[in-house]
Design an enzyme around this catalytic site. Structure first.
Site, short mmCIF file in Angstrom:
data_model
loop_
_atom_site.label_atom_id
_atom_site.label_comp_id
_atom_site.label_asym_id
_atom_site.label_seq_id
_atom_site.Cartn_x
_atom_site.Cartn_y
_atom_site.Cartn_z
N TYR A 1 0.81 -1.22 0.00
CA TYR A 1 0.00 0.00 0.00
C TYR A 1 0.84 1.27 0.00
CZ TYR A 1 -3.97 -3.06 1.16
OH TYR A 1 -4.95 -4.04 1.16
N LYS B 1 3.57 -15.60 3.53
CA LYS B 1 3.59 -16.42 2.32
C LYS B 1 5.05 -16.77 2.03
CE LYS B 1 1.34 -18.37 -1.12
NZ LYS B 1 0.52 -19.58 -0.87
N ASP C 1 -2.92 -18.47 2.79
CA ASP C 1 -4.05 -19.19 2.22
C ASP C 1 -4.64 -20.18 3.22
OD1 ASP C 1 -1.56 -20.36 1.95
OD2 ASP C 1 -1.87 -21.11 -0.08
N ASP D 1 -5.38 -6.73 5.98
CA ASP D 1 -6.58 -6.07 5.48
C ASP D 1 -7.63 -7.11 5.10
OD1 ASP D 1 -8.38 -4.26 4.45
OD2 ASP D 1 -7.10 -3.56 2.82
N ASP E 1 -11.05 -8.52 7.70
CA ASP E 1 -12.43 -8.42 7.21
C ASP E 1 -13.09 -9.80 7.18
OD1 ASP E 1 -12.29 -5.72 6.96
OD2 ASP E 1 -12.51 -5.65 4.79
#
Length: 370
Positions: A141, A191, A223, A247, A251
């Site tokens: 970001y 990851k 994942d 992020d 959620d």
């Protein structure tokens, strides 16, 4: 106690839920003999409309001059076609960077009274009590370059994932400190089988873990973490991860409770004011309809009282009032079962305020103050 609080209502339902949080904070101030001074600023689409920028300098200065910041929500379809550098979300990213808000803390708590609205079976979500800690000022970001171009005659794009080790270390250390006060388990999500940044993340987590021998550290690929949040969410205590993964996963975790309208968050800094906000967006489809759930914003205000001001009794009083209202069957539309009655935003705020003022536990606390 006397404190100054910056209120940034933002866009959409942010204005409505912010009013609700201020109402509850005013009731707390009256009950516990505090003085809270509220000052207001613009951010997001509202700031673009008035000042041509998603984060005016005077709003930033206002935040820095206060003891804490409460933010409603930013964004909406009205501004979706704006150039990238003036979109409402840029104001959110900039305020995080300018205030040094390096970690976002999102508690996810199971409420038995509203278990019926969760898309998961009760036996899966019952007892869930976890915190997602998300790195907030690095990663994709904020990395440079982030741009479109033409390469070999083809439209191309690049986003850069960049971290310095100290940025990784401080957010992981925060997660360990938090876990040491809870159930003593950190799950670090990465990851590492693909990304070099994740391999540094995992190495840093191992290094930090040596300073906390009584806290268990687990590693989990992102994942798998996404699957485990749905399959077995009770296994998590504190989950820590980088900006984009956090992020997405936070959620996803919010769905365990059944509604984005239930989850608060705090963004913490090394120095300077913390920022508190509900995790839901501006919900433009119901903005101005007095239909938004104010609970996430009210619980964010409770987090502010606890983390920024050290007011544990006051924070608990709000949380107990929310739970009491839910146990009594009060609902806003997003947490009401199909065909059952529900309250407006203002109606839910008034119910919580009434529970706050009538709560027997609070009366006992106040008698101790006398």
């Amino acid at each position: 106690m006397e404190k100054r609080i910056a209120i940034l209502p933002g866009d959409g339902v942010g204005k409505e839920v912010s009013r609700g949080a201020v109402t509850i904070l005013q009731a707390v101030a009256e009950l516990f003999n505090h003085k809270f001074h509220f000052t207001y600023g613009e951010i997001g689409g509202a700031a673009i409309d008035e000042f041509g920028t998603p984060l005016p300098e005077h709003t930033l200065n206002l935040c820095k001059a206060n003891d804490a910041v409460l933010l409603g929500a930013v964004g909406g379809p009205k501004w979706d076609r704006m150039p990238g550098h003036v979109r409402p979300e840029k104001g959110l990213l900039k305020i995080r960077k300018e205030l040094g808000l390096y970690a976002n803390v999102r508690p996810v708590q199971y409420y038995s009274s509203i278990s019926g609205i969760s898309p998961l079976r009760k036996e899966v979500v019952e007892g869930v009590d976890m915190v997602v800690v998300r790195e907030l000022t690095g990663g994709l970001y904020f990395g440079k370059p982030s741009e479109r171009s033409v390469q070999k005659g083809e439209a191309s794009v690049v986003d850069t994932l960049f971290y310095q080790k100290n940025e990784i270390e401080r957010v992981i250390r925060y997660a360990f400190e938090l876990a040491a006060m809870r159930k003593g388990k950190v799950t670090s999500v990465d990851k590492a089988n693909v990304l070099e940044s994740s391999r540094m993340w995992r190495e840093t987590a191992e290094e930090v873990a040596r300073d906390y021998p009584h806290v268990q550290l687990d590693h989990m690929l992102v994942d798998n973490a996404a699957m485990q949040l749905i399959k077995n969410p009770r296994q998590f205590d504190v989950l820590v991860t980088e900006n984009m993964f956090g992020d997405i996963l936070s959620d996803e975790a919010s769905v365990l409770t059944g509604s984005l309208g239930m989850l608060p968050s705090a963004s913490v800094s090394v120095a300077g004011p913390y920022l508190y906000e509900p995790i839901h967006g501006s919900a433009p489809d119901i903005a101005g309809m007095n239909a938004a759930n104010p609970i996430a914003m009210i619980l964010s205000a409770a987090m502010m009282l606890r983390l920024s001001f050290g007011l544990e009794d006051e924070a608990e009083a709000i949380e107990n009032a929310v739970e009491q209202v839910l146990d009594a069957g009060s609902r806003t539309r997003d947490i009401a079962l199909f065909g059952t009655p529900f309250l407006t935003t203002e109606g839910m705020v008034e119910e919580i305020k009434a529970a706050l003022l009538d709560n027997e536990a609070i009366l006992n606390i106040m008698s101790a103050y006398a």
